[in-house]
Design a protein around this motif. Structure first.
Motif, PDB file in Angstrom:
ATOM      1  N   SER A  45     -47.686 -50.149  25.966  1.00 26.40           N
ATOM      2  CA  SER A  45     -48.205 -51.143  26.907  1.00 26.40           C
ATOM      3  C   SER A  45     -47.117 -51.859  27.704  1.00 26.40           C
ATOM      4  CB  SER A  45     -49.065 -52.161  26.152  1.00 26.40           C
ATOM      5  OG  SER A  45     -49.553 -53.152  27.020  1.00 26.40           O
ATOM      6  N   PRO A  46     -46.024 -52.328  27.085  1.00 24.44           N
ATOM      7  CA  PRO A  46     -45.013 -53.043  27.885  1.00 24.44           C
ATOM      8  C   PRO A  46     -44.422 -52.194  29.000  1.00 24.44           C
ATOM      9  CG  PRO A  46     -44.673 -53.440  25.543  1.00 24.44           C
ATOM     10  CD  PRO A  46     -45.713 -52.365  25.645  1.00 24.44           C
ATOM     11  N   ARG A  47     -44.298 -50.886  28.784  1.00 23.42           N
ATOM     12  CA  ARG A  47     -43.705 -49.998  29.783  1.00 23.42           C
ATOM     13  C   ARG A  47     -44.753 -49.240  30.589  1.00 23.42           C
ATOM     14  NH1 ARG A  47     -41.220 -50.104  25.020  1.00 23.42           N
ATOM     15  NH2 ARG A  47     -39.009 -50.629  24.922  1.00 23.42           N
ATOM     16  N   ASN A  48     -46.017 -49.379  30.217  1.00 29.34           N
ATOM     17  CA  ASN A  48     -47.131 -48.687  30.863  1.00 29.34           C
ATOM     18  C   ASN A  48     -46.921 -47.171  30.888  1.00 29.34           C
ATOM     19  OD1 ASN A  48     -49.725 -48.765  32.081  1.00 29.34           O
ATOM     20  ND2 ASN A  48     -48.814 -48.559  34.117  1.00 29.34           N
ATOM     21  N   SER A  99     -44.047 -48.817  16.937  1.00 34.53           N
ATOM     22  CA  SER A  99     -43.770 -49.907  16.003  1.00 34.53           C
ATOM     23  C   SER A  99     -44.364 -51.215  16.523  1.00 34.53           C
ATOM     24  CB  SER A  99     -42.266 -50.056  15.804  1.00 34.53           C
ATOM     25  OG  SER A  99     -41.623 -50.404  17.021  1.00 34.53           O
ATOM     26  N   PRO A 100     -44.671 -52.149  15.616  1.00 37.93           N
ATOM     27  CA  PRO A 100     -45.286 -53.418  16.037  1.00 37.93           C
ATOM     28  C   PRO A 100     -44.476 -54.188  17.076  1.00 37.93           C
ATOM     29  CG  PRO A 100     -45.469 -53.158  13.660  1.00 37.93           C
ATOM     30  CD  PRO A 100     -44.590 -52.043  14.146  1.00 37.93           C
ATOM     31  N   ASP A 101     -43.144 -54.018  17.075  1.00 35.20           N
ATOM     32  CA  ASP A 101     -42.330 -54.728  18.068  1.00 35.20           C
ATOM     33  C   ASP A 101     -42.101 -53.911  19.340  1.00 35.20           C
ATOM     34  OD1 ASP A 101     -40.555 -52.791  17.276  1.00 35.20           O
ATOM     35  OD2 ASP A 101     -39.003 -54.168  16.583  1.00 35.20           O
ATOM     36  N   ASN A 102     -42.799 -52.786  19.469  1.00 33.86           N
ATOM     37  CA  ASN A 102     -42.738 -51.932  20.667  1.00 33.86           C
ATOM     38  C   ASN A 102     -41.335 -51.391  20.965  1.00 33.86           C
ATOM     39  OD1 ASN A 102     -45.562 -52.097  21.778  1.00 33.86           O
ATOM     40  ND2 ASN A 102     -45.053 -54.274  21.762  1.00 33.86           N
ATOM     41  N   SER A 103     -40.519 -51.210  19.938  1.00 35.06           N
ATOM     42  CA  SER A 103     -39.166 -50.713  20.171  1.00 35.06           C
ATOM     43  C   SER A 103     -38.987 -49.255  19.783  1.00 35.06           C
ATOM     44  CB  SER A 103     -38.149 -51.567  19.402  1.00 35.06           C
ATOM     45  OG  SER A 103     -38.315 -51.393  17.998  1.00 35.06           O
ATOM     46  N   VAL A 119     -39.814 -39.111  12.315  1.00 35.05           N
ATOM     47  CA  VAL A 119     -38.653 -39.513  13.111  1.00 35.05           C
ATOM     48  C   VAL A 119     -39.023 -40.723  13.945  1.00 35.05           C
ATOM     49  CG1 VAL A 119     -37.658 -37.197  13.183  1.00 35.05           C
ATOM     50  CG2 VAL A 119     -39.221 -37.914  15.001  1.00 35.05           C
ATOM     51  N   GLY A 120     -38.029 -41.553  14.211  1.00 32.15           N
ATOM     52  CA  GLY A 120     -38.205 -42.729  15.049  1.00 32.15           C
ATOM     53  C   GLY A 120     -37.364 -42.611  16.294  1.00 32.15           C
ATOM     54  N   ILE A 121     -37.989 -42.784  17.469  1.00 31.89           N
ATOM     55  CA  ILE A 121     -37.327 -42.630  18.757  1.00 31.89           C
ATOM     56  C   ILE A 121     -37.192 -44.005  19.398  1.00 31.89           C
ATOM     57  CG2 ILE A 121     -37.490 -41.573  21.037  1.00 31.89           C
ATOM     58  CD1 ILE A 121     -39.695 -39.771  19.160  1.00 31.89           C
ATOM     59  N   ASP A 122     -35.962 -44.411  19.679  1.00 31.48           N
ATOM     60  CA  ASP A 122     -35.726 -45.676  20.366  1.00 31.48           C
ATOM     61  C   ASP A 122     -36.299 -45.582  21.779  1.00 31.48           C
ATOM     62  OD1 ASP A 122     -33.796 -47.315  22.326  1.00 31.48           O
ATOM     63  OD2 ASP A 122     -33.852 -48.311  20.375  1.00 31.48           O
ATOM     64  N   LEU A 123     -37.192 -46.491  22.130  1.00 28.93           N
ATOM     65  CA  LEU A 123     -37.873 -46.387  23.423  1.00 28.93           C
ATOM     66  C   LEU A 123     -37.005 -46.827  24.601  1.00 28.93           C
ATOM     67  CD1 LEU A 123     -41.514 -47.421  22.475  1.00 28.93           C
ATOM     68  CD2 LEU A 123     -40.634 -45.157  23.060  1.00 28.93           C
ATOM     69  N   ALA A 124     -35.894 -47.468  24.325  1.00 29.30           N
ATOM     70  CA  ALA A 124     -34.969 -47.812  25.397  1.00 29.30           C
ATOM     71  C   ALA A 124     -34.049 -46.639  25.726  1.00 29.30           C
ATOM     72  CB  ALA A 124     -34.153 -49.039  25.011  1.00 29.30           C
ATOM     73  N   VAL A 128     -33.385 -40.188  19.052  1.00 31.84           N
ATOM     74  CA  VAL A 128     -33.873 -40.278  17.676  1.00 31.84           C
ATOM     75  C   VAL A 128     -32.907 -41.154  16.888  1.00 31.84           C
ATOM     76  CG1 VAL A 128     -34.349 -39.008  15.558  1.00 31.84           C
ATOM     77  CG2 VAL A 128     -35.038 -38.044  17.758  1.00 31.84           C
ATOM     78  N   VAL A 129     -33.411 -42.277  16.363  1.00 27.53           N
ATOM     79  CA  VAL A 129     -32.568 -43.225  15.637  1.00 27.53           C
ATOM     80  C   VAL A 129     -32.954 -43.343  14.172  1.00 27.53           C
ATOM     81  CG1 VAL A 129     -31.987 -44.566  17.690  1.00 27.53           C
ATOM     82  CG2 VAL A 129     -34.050 -45.151  16.387  1.00 27.53           C
ATOM     83  N   LYS A 130     -34.081 -42.757  13.785  1.00 29.93           N
ATOM     84  CA  LYS A 130     -34.498 -42.743  12.386  1.00 29.93           C
ATOM     85  C   LYS A 130     -35.021 -41.352  12.042  1.00 29.93           C
ATOM     86  CE  LYS A 130     -35.951 -47.621  12.052  1.00 29.93           C
ATOM     87  NZ  LYS A 130     -35.186 -48.079  10.875  1.00 29.93           N
ATOM     88  N   SER A 131     -34.680 -40.878  10.843  1.00 33.06           N
ATOM     89  CA  SER A 131     -35.213 -39.609  10.367  1.00 33.06           C
ATOM     90  C   SER A 131     -35.409 -39.703   8.856  1.00 33.06           C
ATOM     91  CB  SER A 131     -34.283 -38.449  10.726  1.00 33.06           C
ATOM     92  OG  SER A 131     -33.000 -38.632  10.176  1.00 33.06           O
ATOM     93  N   ILE A 132     -36.660 -39.553   8.435  1.00 30.32           N
ATOM     94  CA  ILE A 132     -37.029 -39.811   7.043  1.00 30.32           C
ATOM     95  C   ILE A 132     -37.821 -38.628   6.508  1.00 30.32           C
ATOM     96  CG2 ILE A 132     -38.128 -41.464   5.477  1.00 30.32           C
ATOM     97  CD1 ILE A 132     -38.116 -43.281   8.221  1.00 30.32           C
TER      98      ILE A 132
END
Length: 340
Positions: A45-48, A99-103, A119-124, A128-132
Protein backbone atom coordinates in the motif's frame (compact mmCIF):
# COMPACT_ATOMS: atom_id res chain seq x y z
CA UNK A 1 -9.58 3.51 6.68
CA UNK A 2 -11.40 3.84 3.39
CA UNK A 3 -12.83 0.76 1.73
CA UNK A 4 -10.72 -0.80 -1.03
CA UNK A 5 -11.98 0.30 -4.43
CA UNK A 6 -10.41 -2.50 -6.45
CA UNK A 7 -10.13 -6.26 -6.31
CA UNK A 8 -7.11 -7.67 -8.18
CA UNK A 9 -7.07 -11.37 -9.09
CA UNK A 10 -4.45 -13.60 -10.70
CA UNK A 11 -5.34 -16.16 -13.36
CA UNK A 12 -2.66 -18.81 -13.12
CA UNK A 13 -3.40 -20.68 -16.34
CA UNK A 14 -4.34 -17.46 -18.14
CA UNK A 15 -1.09 -15.79 -17.03
CA UNK A 16 -2.96 -12.56 -16.39
CA UNK A 17 -3.97 -10.12 -13.67
CA UNK A 18 -7.52 -8.73 -13.71
CA UNK A 19 -8.83 -5.66 -11.88
CA UNK A 20 -12.47 -5.34 -10.78
CA UNK A 21 -14.52 -2.53 -9.27
CA UNK A 22 -14.97 -3.70 -5.70
CA UNK A 23 -18.47 -2.22 -5.43
CA UNK A 24 -19.95 -3.49 -8.70
CA UNK A 25 -17.75 -6.37 -9.84
CA UNK A 26 -17.16 -4.65 -13.19
CA UNK A 27 -13.89 -5.46 -14.97
CA UNK A 28 -11.78 -2.26 -15.01
CA UNK A 29 -8.47 -3.52 -16.37
CA UNK A 30 -6.54 -6.61 -17.38
CA UNK A 31 -2.80 -7.19 -17.66
CA UNK A 32 -2.03 -10.14 -19.91
CA UNK A 33 1.06 -12.09 -20.97
CA UNK A 34 2.60 -12.25 -17.51
CA UNK A 35 5.53 -14.66 -17.16
CA UNK A 36 4.40 -18.24 -16.58
CA UNK A 37 2.82 -19.07 -14.21
CA UNK A 38 1.64 -16.43 -11.73
CA UNK A 39 0.40 -17.78 -8.41
CA UNK A 40 0.12 -15.51 -5.38
CA UNK A 41 -0.35 -11.75 -5.05
CA UNK A 42 0.53 -9.15 -2.39
CA UNK A 43 -0.27 -5.43 -2.28
CA UNK A 44 2.25 -2.89 -1.00
CA UNK A 45 0.00 0.00 0.00
CA UNK A 46 2.64 2.67 0.82
CA UNK A 47 4.29 2.18 -2.59
CA UNK A 48 1.08 1.30 -4.47
CA UNK A 49 2.75 -1.78 -5.94
CA UNK A 50 1.64 -5.37 -6.48
CA UNK A 51 4.00 -8.33 -6.19
CA UNK A 52 3.30 -11.53 -8.13
CA UNK A 53 5.06 -14.84 -7.48
CA UNK A 54 5.90 -17.14 -10.38
CA UNK A 55 6.29 -20.67 -9.06
CA UNK A 56 6.43 -23.12 -11.97
CA UNK A 57 6.57 -22.94 -15.77
CA UNK A 58 3.22 -24.77 -15.69
CA UNK A 59 1.14 -26.96 -13.40
CA UNK A 60 0.74 -27.09 -9.64
CA UNK A 61 2.46 -28.34 -6.48
CA UNK A 62 1.85 -32.03 -7.20
CA UNK A 63 2.49 -31.97 -10.98
CA UNK A 64 4.46 -29.16 -12.57
CA UNK A 65 7.16 -28.09 -14.99
CA UNK A 66 10.43 -26.36 -14.25
CA UNK A 67 10.88 -24.19 -11.15
CA UNK A 68 10.78 -20.39 -11.62
CA UNK A 69 12.66 -17.84 -9.52
CA UNK A 70 10.95 -14.52 -10.27
CA UNK A 71 8.61 -12.08 -8.54
CA UNK A 72 7.01 -9.47 -10.82
CA UNK A 73 6.41 -5.90 -9.65
CA UNK A 74 3.32 -4.14 -11.01
CA UNK A 75 2.30 -0.50 -10.64
CA UNK A 76 -1.28 -0.62 -9.33
CA UNK A 77 -2.18 2.67 -11.04
CA UNK A 78 -0.78 2.10 -14.53
CA UNK A 79 -1.39 -1.67 -14.32
CA UNK A 80 1.98 -2.35 -15.92
CA UNK A 81 4.97 -4.47 -14.92
CA UNK A 82 7.70 -2.07 -13.81
CA UNK A 83 10.39 -4.48 -12.59
CA UNK A 84 11.16 -8.03 -11.47
CA UNK A 85 12.99 -9.53 -8.52
CA UNK A 86 15.33 -12.42 -9.27
CA UNK A 87 15.46 -14.70 -6.24
CA UNK A 88 18.33 -16.89 -7.49
CA UNK A 89 19.64 -19.18 -6.07
CA UNK A 90 16.20 -19.62 -4.51
CA UNK A 91 13.32 -20.89 -6.64
CA UNK A 92 9.67 -21.81 -6.61
CA UNK A 93 8.34 -18.69 -4.84
CA UNK A 94 4.69 -19.08 -3.91
CA UNK A 95 3.11 -17.59 -0.79
CA UNK A 96 3.61 -13.83 -0.36
CA UNK A 97 3.07 -11.52 2.60
CA UNK A 98 4.40 -8.11 3.62
CA UNK A 99 5.77 -7.48 7.13
CA UNK A 100 3.61 -5.38 9.48
CA UNK A 101 6.02 -2.43 9.13
CA UNK A 102 5.87 -2.63 5.30
CA UNK A 103 9.64 -3.05 5.00
CA UNK A 104 10.01 -6.70 3.94
CA UNK A 105 8.24 -8.89 1.41
CA UNK A 106 8.32 -12.51 2.56
CA UNK A 107 7.99 -15.39 0.11
CA UNK A 108 8.05 -19.14 0.54
CA UNK A 109 10.50 -20.90 -1.77
CA UNK A 110 10.77 -24.58 -2.65
CA UNK A 111 14.44 -24.67 -3.68
CA UNK A 112 17.69 -22.98 -2.63
CA UNK A 113 17.75 -24.71 0.72
CA UNK A 114 18.23 -28.47 1.22
CA UNK A 115 14.41 -28.53 1.04
CA UNK A 116 12.45 -25.27 1.22
CA UNK A 117 12.12 -22.16 3.32
CA UNK A 118 11.19 -18.51 3.59
CA UNK A 119 13.07 -15.53 2.18
CA UNK A 120 12.68 -11.88 3.09
CA UNK A 121 13.14 -9.18 0.44
CA UNK A 122 13.94 -5.63 1.53
CA UNK A 123 11.37 -3.47 -0.27
CA UNK A 124 13.71 -0.50 -0.50
CA UNK A 125 16.70 -2.30 -2.04
CA UNK A 126 14.76 -5.32 -3.40
CA UNK A 127 17.55 -7.57 -2.17
CA UNK A 128 17.08 -10.81 -0.25
CA UNK A 129 18.01 -9.92 3.35
CA UNK A 130 16.59 -12.93 5.20
CA UNK A 131 16.71 -16.64 4.39
CA UNK A 132 15.27 -19.20 6.79
CA UNK A 133 15.12 -22.94 6.10
CA UNK A 134 11.94 -24.75 7.17
CA UNK A 135 13.07 -28.38 6.57
CA UNK A 136 10.08 -28.95 4.28
CA UNK A 137 8.85 -27.96 0.83
CA UNK A 138 7.27 -24.70 1.90
CA UNK A 139 4.25 -23.50 -0.07
CA UNK A 140 1.91 -21.42 2.09
CA UNK A 141 2.73 -19.41 5.21
CA UNK A 142 1.25 -16.98 7.69
CA UNK A 143 2.84 -14.25 9.83
CA UNK A 144 2.12 -13.27 13.43
CA UNK A 145 0.82 -9.68 13.83
CA UNK A 146 4.08 -8.57 15.49
CA UNK A 147 6.10 -9.84 12.53
CA UNK A 148 8.38 -11.96 14.73
CA UNK A 149 7.28 -15.45 13.64
CA UNK A 150 6.07 -17.25 10.55
CA UNK A 151 4.41 -20.63 10.14
CA UNK A 152 4.95 -22.47 6.86
CA UNK A 153 2.50 -25.06 5.58
CA UNK A 154 4.70 -27.57 3.80
CA UNK A 155 1.85 -29.48 2.13
CA UNK A 156 3.26 -33.02 2.11
CA UNK A 157 5.52 -32.78 5.17
CA UNK A 158 4.16 -34.17 8.47
CA UNK A 159 4.66 -30.85 10.24
CA UNK A 160 4.09 -27.10 10.15
CA UNK A 161 7.39 -25.22 10.53
CA UNK A 162 7.68 -22.44 13.11
CA UNK A 163 10.23 -19.86 11.96
CA UNK A 164 11.86 -17.26 14.20
CA UNK A 165 12.18 -14.27 11.86
CA UNK A 166 14.44 -12.29 14.18
CA UNK A 167 16.99 -15.07 14.73
CA UNK A 168 16.37 -16.38 11.19
CA UNK A 169 16.08 -20.00 12.24
CA UNK A 170 13.68 -22.93 12.40
CA UNK A 171 12.32 -22.86 15.96
CA UNK A 172 9.98 -25.84 16.07
CA UNK A 173 7.95 -28.36 14.10
CA UNK A 174 4.24 -28.84 14.85
CA UNK A 175 3.09 -32.36 13.89
CA UNK A 176 0.25 -32.48 11.34
CA UNK A 177 -0.68 -34.81 8.46
CA UNK A 178 0.26 -32.34 5.77
CA UNK A 179 -1.30 -28.87 5.71
CA UNK A 180 -2.77 -26.16 3.50
CA UNK A 181 -2.99 -22.36 3.96
CA UNK A 182 -3.13 -21.43 7.65
CA UNK A 183 -3.90 -18.20 9.48
CA UNK A 184 -3.12 -16.43 12.75
CA UNK A 185 -5.74 -14.72 14.92
CA UNK A 186 -5.79 -10.92 14.87
CA UNK A 187 -4.53 -10.78 18.48
CA UNK A 188 -1.76 -13.23 17.67
CA UNK A 189 -2.75 -15.77 20.33
CA UNK A 190 -3.73 -18.65 18.07
CA UNK A 191 -2.85 -20.11 14.70
CA UNK A 192 -5.10 -22.35 12.60
CA UNK A 193 -3.96 -25.00 10.14
CA UNK A 194 -6.17 -27.12 7.86
CA UNK A 195 -5.02 -30.71 7.45
CA UNK A 196 -4.42 -32.90 5.49
CA UNK A 197 -3.34 -31.26 2.26
CA UNK A 198 -5.39 -32.03 -0.84
CA UNK A 199 -4.05 -35.05 -2.72
CA UNK A 200 -1.89 -36.18 0.20
CA UNK A 201 -4.16 -38.58 2.03
CA UNK A 202 -7.81 -38.21 1.12
CA UNK A 203 -8.72 -40.98 3.56
CA UNK A 204 -7.46 -38.97 6.57
CA UNK A 205 -10.32 -37.13 8.34
CA UNK A 206 -9.95 -33.39 7.72
CA UNK A 207 -9.50 -31.06 10.68
CA UNK A 208 -8.39 -27.59 11.66
CA UNK A 209 -5.57 -27.79 14.21
CA UNK A 210 -5.62 -24.87 16.66
CA UNK A 211 -2.18 -23.85 17.93
CA UNK A 212 -1.36 -21.73 20.99
CA UNK A 213 1.32 -19.39 19.61
CA UNK A 214 2.91 -18.88 23.06
CA UNK A 215 3.89 -22.57 23.21
CA UNK A 216 3.39 -23.61 19.55
CA UNK A 217 1.45 -26.63 20.76
CA UNK A 218 -1.86 -27.89 19.36
CA UNK A 219 -4.56 -27.12 21.94
CA UNK A 220 -7.72 -28.03 20.03
CA UNK A 221 -8.82 -29.97 16.96
CA UNK A 222 -11.90 -28.94 14.97
CA UNK A 223 -13.25 -31.83 12.84
CA UNK A 224 -14.68 -31.33 9.35
CA UNK A 225 -16.56 -33.68 7.06
CA UNK A 226 -14.83 -32.49 3.86
CA UNK A 227 -11.37 -31.27 2.88
CA UNK A 228 -10.11 -27.76 3.63
CA UNK A 229 -7.85 -25.73 1.35
CA UNK A 230 -7.46 -22.51 3.35
CA UNK A 231 -8.46 -20.61 6.47
CA UNK A 232 -8.51 -16.84 7.02
CA UNK A 233 -9.35 -14.64 10.02
CA UNK A 234 -11.41 -11.48 9.54
CA UNK A 235 -11.36 -8.20 11.47
CA UNK A 236 -14.60 -9.28 13.17
CA UNK A 237 -13.14 -12.43 14.74
CA UNK A 238 -14.61 -14.82 12.23
CA UNK A 239 -12.65 -17.69 10.73
CA UNK A 240 -13.33 -18.26 7.02
CA UNK A 241 -12.84 -21.87 5.91
CA UNK A 242 -12.54 -22.86 2.23
CA UNK A 243 -14.02 -26.36 1.91
CA UNK A 244 -13.57 -28.38 -1.28
CA UNK A 245 -15.88 -31.15 -2.43
CA UNK A 246 -15.21 -33.95 -4.90
CA UNK A 247 -17.29 -36.02 -7.25
CA UNK A 248 -17.77 -39.72 -6.62
CA UNK A 249 -14.78 -41.71 -7.81
CA UNK A 250 -12.30 -38.88 -7.27
CA UNK A 251 -8.80 -39.90 -6.27
CA UNK A 252 -5.45 -38.33 -5.39
CA UNK A 253 -4.56 -38.51 -9.08
CA UNK A 254 -7.86 -37.07 -10.34
CA UNK A 255 -9.60 -34.74 -7.88
CA UNK A 256 -12.75 -34.06 -9.98
CA UNK A 257 -13.97 -31.08 -7.94
CA UNK A 258 -17.55 -29.92 -7.65
CA UNK A 259 -18.74 -26.61 -6.12
CA UNK A 260 -17.23 -26.00 -2.71
CA UNK A 261 -18.34 -24.18 0.42
CA UNK A 262 -17.31 -21.20 2.48
CA UNK A 263 -17.84 -22.14 6.13
CA UNK A 264 -17.63 -19.41 8.81
CA UNK A 265 -16.61 -20.15 12.40
CA UNK A 266 -16.77 -17.93 15.46
CA UNK A 267 -13.14 -17.41 16.47
CA UNK A 268 -13.93 -17.71 20.20
CA UNK A 269 -16.23 -20.74 20.32
CA UNK A 270 -15.04 -22.29 17.02
CA UNK A 271 -18.70 -23.07 16.33
CA UNK A 272 -20.19 -22.70 12.84
CA UNK A 273 -22.13 -19.50 12.33
CA UNK A 274 -22.88 -19.83 8.61
CA UNK A 275 -21.97 -21.24 5.22
CA UNK A 276 -22.60 -20.65 1.53
CA UNK A 277 -21.86 -22.52 -1.69
CA UNK A 278 -18.94 -21.21 -3.76
CA UNK A 279 -17.11 -22.35 -6.91
CA UNK A 280 -14.91 -25.33 -7.71
CA UNK A 281 -11.84 -25.80 -5.52
CA UNK A 282 -11.90 -22.65 -3.35
CA UNK A 283 -8.17 -22.08 -2.88
CA UNK A 284 -7.61 -18.54 -1.57
CA UNK A 285 -9.46 -16.28 0.87
CA UNK A 286 -9.52 -12.56 1.62
CA UNK A 287 -11.77 -10.26 3.63
CA UNK A 288 -12.47 -6.54 3.59
CA UNK A 289 -10.81 -4.33 6.25
CA UNK A 290 -14.17 -4.01 8.08
CA UNK A 291 -14.64 -7.79 8.09
CA UNK A 292 -18.06 -7.60 6.42
CA UNK A 293 -17.14 -9.03 3.01
CA UNK A 294 -15.37 -12.25 2.12
CA UNK A 295 -13.65 -13.14 -1.18
CA UNK A 296 -13.14 -16.72 -2.32
CA UNK A 297 -10.92 -17.53 -5.32
CA UNK A 298 -12.16 -20.74 -6.94
CA UNK A 299 -9.08 -21.94 -8.82
CA UNK A 300 -10.64 -24.67 -10.98
CA UNK A 301 -13.85 -22.70 -11.51
CA UNK A 302 -12.04 -19.55 -12.65
CA UNK A 303 -14.25 -17.34 -10.48
CA UNK A 304 -14.26 -15.27 -7.29
CA UNK A 305 -17.27 -15.57 -5.00
CA UNK A 306 -17.98 -12.33 -3.10
CA UNK A 307 -19.85 -13.04 0.15
CA UNK A 308 -21.79 -10.75 2.48
CA UNK A 309 -20.55 -12.13 5.82
CA UNK A 310 -23.25 -10.38 7.87
CA UNK A 311 -26.11 -11.90 5.86
CA UNK A 312 -24.15 -15.04 4.85
CA UNK A 313 -25.26 -14.59 1.26
CA UNK A 314 -23.42 -14.54 -2.05
CA UNK A 315 -23.29 -10.93 -3.25
CA UNK A 316 -21.88 -11.72 -6.69
CA UNK A 317 -19.74 -14.18 -8.62
CA UNK A 318 -16.95 -12.61 -10.65
CA UNK A 319 -15.66 -14.40 -13.72
CA UNK A 320 -11.87 -14.15 -13.81
CA UNK A 321 -10.87 -16.80 -16.33
CA UNK A 322 -13.34 -19.60 -16.99
CA UNK A 323 -12.06 -20.77 -20.38
CA UNK A 324 -9.45 -23.56 -20.29
CA UNK A 325 -6.42 -23.13 -22.54
CA UNK A 326 -5.68 -25.93 -24.98
CA UNK A 327 -1.99 -25.84 -24.10
CA UNK A 328 -2.60 -26.27 -20.35
CA UNK A 329 -3.10 -29.64 -18.68
CA UNK A 330 -4.93 -28.01 -15.75
CA UNK A 331 -7.31 -25.05 -15.78
CA UNK A 332 -6.44 -22.83 -12.84
CA UNK A 333 -8.28 -19.63 -13.48
CA UNK A 334 -8.33 -17.78 -10.15
CA UNK A 335 -5.53 -17.84 -7.61
CA UNK A 336 -3.98 -14.95 -5.68
CA UNK A 337 -6.07 -11.90 -4.71
CA UNK A 338 -5.40 -8.41 -3.37
CA UNK A 339 -7.60 -5.51 -2.28
CA UNK A 340 -6.41 -2.10 -3.43
Amino acid sequence: MSSPSTLAVISQSGESLSFFNNNTGELTGRLENLPAEPHDLAYDSPRNLLYVSHTYSHGHYFAHGSICNTISIIDATTKKVTDTIDLSPFGGPHGLSISPDNSILYATVETGFPTGGLVGIDLASRAVVKSIPCDGRAHWFTLTPDGKKAYTSNMTSPFVSVLDLEREQLAKKIPVTGSNQGAVSRDGRFAYFPTPSAQMKLEVPPTIEVVDTSTDEIVKTVPFDEGILAVHVTARRKILVAVYRLEEGASAAALKPRPGRLVVLDATSLERVGEVEVGKFPLALKSSPDGLTGYVANVFGGTVTVVDLAEMAVRRTIEVDTTPRADKAFHQGAHGMALI
